[in-house]
Design a protein around this motif. Structure first.
Motif, short mmCIF file in Angstrom:
data_model
loop_
_atom_site.label_atom_id
_atom_site.label_comp_id
_atom_site.label_asym_id
_atom_site.label_seq_id
_atom_site.Cartn_x
_atom_site.Cartn_y
_atom_site.Cartn_z
N ALA A 91 0.82 -1.21 0.00
CA ALA A 91 0.00 0.00 0.00
C ALA A 91 0.86 1.25 0.00
O ALA A 91 0.58 2.22 -0.71
N PHE A 92 1.93 1.23 0.79
CA PHE A 92 2.79 2.41 0.89
C PHE A 92 3.65 2.61 -0.36
O PHE A 92 4.25 3.67 -0.52
N LEU A 93 3.69 1.61 -1.23
CA LEU A 93 4.39 1.78 -2.51
C LEU A 93 3.47 2.39 -3.56
O LEU A 93 3.79 3.41 -4.16
N ILE A 94 2.29 1.78 -3.77
CA ILE A 94 1.51 2.16 -4.94
C ILE A 94 0.63 3.38 -4.72
O ILE A 94 0.41 4.16 -5.65
N VAL A 95 0.09 3.59 -3.52
CA VAL A 95 -0.79 4.75 -3.30
C VAL A 95 -0.03 6.06 -3.48
O VAL A 95 -0.51 6.96 -4.18
N PRO A 96 1.18 6.22 -2.88
CA PRO A 96 1.92 7.46 -3.15
C PRO A 96 2.30 7.63 -4.61
O PRO A 96 2.37 8.76 -5.11
N LEU A 97 2.56 6.52 -5.33
CA LEU A 97 2.88 6.63 -6.76
C LEU A 97 1.68 7.18 -7.53
O LEU A 97 1.84 8.04 -8.40
N VAL A 98 0.49 6.67 -7.22
CA VAL A 98 -0.71 7.19 -7.88
C VAL A 98 -0.92 8.65 -7.54
O VAL A 98 -1.21 9.49 -8.42
N GLY A 99 -0.73 9.00 -6.27
CA GLY A 99 -0.94 10.38 -5.85
C GLY A 99 0.09 11.34 -6.41
O GLY A 99 -0.22 12.48 -6.76
N ALA A 100 1.35 10.86 -6.52
CA ALA A 100 2.43 11.75 -6.95
C ALA A 100 2.46 11.95 -8.46
O ALA A 100 2.81 13.03 -8.94
N PHE A 101 2.11 10.90 -9.22
CA PHE A 101 2.32 10.96 -10.66
C PHE A 101 1.04 10.92 -11.48
O PHE A 101 0.87 11.68 -12.42
N PHE A 102 0.13 10.01 -11.14
CA PHE A 102 -0.96 9.72 -12.06
C PHE A 102 -2.21 10.56 -11.85
O PHE A 102 -2.93 10.85 -12.80
N ILE A 103 -2.51 10.93 -10.60
CA ILE A 103 -3.81 11.53 -10.34
C ILE A 103 -3.98 12.85 -11.08
O ILE A 103 -5.06 13.14 -11.62
N ASP A 104 -2.92 13.66 -11.16
CA ASP A 104 -3.04 14.94 -11.86
C ASP A 104 -3.17 14.76 -13.37
O ASP A 104 -3.92 15.49 -14.02
N ILE A 105 -2.44 13.78 -13.92
CA ILE A 105 -2.52 13.53 -15.36
C ILE A 105 -3.89 12.97 -15.72
O ILE A 105 -4.54 13.40 -16.68
N LEU A 106 -4.37 12.00 -14.94
CA LEU A 106 -5.70 11.44 -15.17
C LEU A 106 -6.78 12.50 -15.01
O LEU A 106 -7.73 12.57 -15.80
N ASN A 107 -6.61 13.34 -13.99
CA ASN A 107 -7.61 14.37 -13.72
C ASN A 107 -7.66 15.39 -14.86
O ASN A 107 -8.75 15.82 -15.27
N ALA A 108 -6.50 15.77 -15.36
CA ALA A 108 -6.48 16.72 -16.47
C ALA A 108 -7.21 16.15 -17.69
O ALA A 108 -7.98 16.85 -18.36
N SER A 109 -6.97 14.86 -17.96
CA SER A 109 -7.64 14.23 -19.10
C SER A 109 -9.15 14.15 -18.88
O SER A 109 -9.93 14.39 -19.81
N THR A 110 -9.55 13.82 -17.65
CA THR A 110 -10.98 13.72 -17.33
C THR A 110 -11.66 15.07 -17.47
O THR A 110 -12.77 15.18 -18.02
N ILE A 111 -11.02 16.11 -16.96
CA ILE A 111 -11.60 17.45 -17.03
C ILE A 111 -11.75 17.91 -18.47
O ILE A 111 -12.78 18.46 -18.87
N LYS A 112 -10.70 17.69 -19.28
CA LYS A 112 -10.77 18.08 -20.69
C LYS A 112 -11.87 17.30 -21.42
O LYS A 112 -12.58 17.85 -22.27
N LEU A 113 -12.05 16.02 -21.07
CA LEU A 113 -13.12 15.22 -21.67
C LEU A 113 -14.48 15.81 -21.30
O LEU A 113 -15.36 15.97 -22.17
N CYS A 114 -14.67 16.13 -20.02
CA CYS A 114 -15.94 16.70 -19.58
C CYS A 114 -16.21 18.04 -20.26
O CYS A 114 -17.33 18.33 -20.69
#
Length: 402
Positions: free
Chosen positions: A372-395
């Motif tokens: 848990a301490f490996l993958i959750v920070p990785l998602v928070g540090a790298f992926f969440i902003d990129i995914l969120n930007a794509s989701t917002i642009k799609l909406c």
């Protein structure tokens, strides 16, 4: 009404004093410190309450020059891009891929709920995005960044509404995370995998680079050059895209420039101090949030109090159910999955530090979970902003932009 305007440098100086106030208050009130409320949020909101009192009692309105804030926004998102090394991301394995996929689904769900509430109250759907992934999963930085875009397009006080959701989301994510894990662990009689817990899966071992001294002059100068390149390349990319009628916020192109530069440096084996990058990110975000929050016009929220509360309650309930019935099942229904669910609740409503605090509280009581301490920070540090930007642009594309 008396209006007082502060130029850029006095605004920056005042912001630093506001941050010191936030640090002091967080140290004195353990509830704020233990809830991982950033000092910039504490100090900024306290100052905005003071300016609201001046507005109502003294008839004085303070206005701040936002040039420094806008530049700090570009710097902060550049540091996010510069931290996204593919060599680190690949260490998460299949579990990381699963959690990224789950996060992508949740971001869409969060925006659907926000837009539905906005439509129900008869306001522009763009306000629904501010009550969705922009502010909750995105946090204060993303809320302010996209809020500025929305206000420029005519959505009055979108940034203020976004900051409100980001602040309460931060608190809600810290409240529900540990209880979610407790319920899952005790209901399913789960326990940690002690054999796996002894293996070197800690996130620090995911990087094999010899880290430079972050205060070394060459390390600092290298990061400054990289940040300047991110900002400049992002601006050039925006100019080229604009000629093709593609509109992207400047902070997104700066972030993507950082991703390209850091992985190019990694491939060429050029030394880059990621501790220095993290420190630049911390400072730029703190100042950026401080200026944004101390310039809040809280009196503008009075007429929207009821829909804001309803939206916050619905988003918190959705996060709770999603963590229990989706995240837990997809991640394997085991002890690690329960800890990840607690972290995801903090990540989806607040920020990575909230996610880590939720997991730390859980593992401190029930036992370790290196996965848990490996993958959750990785998602928070790298992926969440990129995914969120794509989701917002799609909406936005589905809505016909702001």
């Amino acid at each position: 009404m008396i209006t007082l305007s502060l130029p850029p440098i006095p605004t920056l100086i005042l912001c630093i004093f506001v941050l010191f106030v936030g640090i002091y208050v967080n140290q004195r009130l353990k509830l704020l410190g233990n809830s991982n409320i950033p000092p910039s949020v504490t100090g900024g909101i306290l100052f905005s309450v003071l300016t609201a009192a001046l507005y109502f009692i003294g008839g004085v309105q303070l206005l701040f020059d936002m040039q420094v804030r806008d530049f700090l926004l570009l710097v902060f998102f550049s540091t996010i891009g510069l931290a996204a090394k593919l060599s680190i991301l690949s260490s998460g394995g299949r579990a990381l891929v699963k959690l990224v996929a789950v996060a992508a689904v949740f971001l869409i769900l969060q925006d659907i709920i926000g837009v539905a509430i906005a439509v129900f109250y008869g306001v522009h759907p763009g306000y629904g995005l501010m009550a969705g992934s922009i502010s909750l999963a995105g946090g204060h930085g993303t809320a302010i960044a996209w809020g500025a875009e929305a206000e420029a397009a005519g959505l009055y006080e979108a940034g203020t509404i976004g900051i409100t959701f980001a602040t309460f989301g931060l608190v809600a994510g810290g409240i529900i995370g540990a209880p979610i894990a407790k319920w899952l662990i005790e209901k399913n009689q789960l326990s940690p995998n002690l054999i796996e817990a002894t293996e070197p899966h800690d996130i620090e071992t995911a990087t094999v680079d010899v880290e430079q001294d972050p205060w070394d002059l060459s390390a600092i100068l290298t990061v400054i050059v990289l940040l300047a390149l991110c900002v400049q390349l992002g601006e050039l990319a925006n100019q080229l895209l604009f000629k093709r009628n593609i509109l992207l916020p400047g902070f997104l192109t700066a972030m993507f420039a950082g991703i390209v530069l850091t992985n190019a440096a990694d491939r060429l084996k050029l030394p880059v101090s990621h501790s220095a990058i993290a420190k630049f990110g911390e400072v730029s975000l703190s100042l950026f949030l401080g200026i944004s929050l101390m310039s809040l016009q809280l009196w503008s929220l009075a007429s929207n109090f009821t829909p804001i509360i309803i939206a916050l309650l619905l988003q918190t309930l959705t996060m709770t159910l999603f963590a229990i019935y989706i995240v837990f099942k997809v991640m394997g229904r085991d002890y690690d999955a329960a800890v990840i669910s607690a972290g995801f609740a903090g990540l989806g409503l607040g920020a990575t530090p909230v996610a880590i605090a939720n997991m730390d509280s859980t593992t401190g009581r029930y036992g370790p979970s290196p996965k848990a301490f490996l993958i959750v920070p990785l998602v928070g540090a790298f992926f969440i902003d990129i995914l969120n930007a794509s989701t917002i642009k799609l909406c936005l594309s589905l809505m016909g932009n702001w």
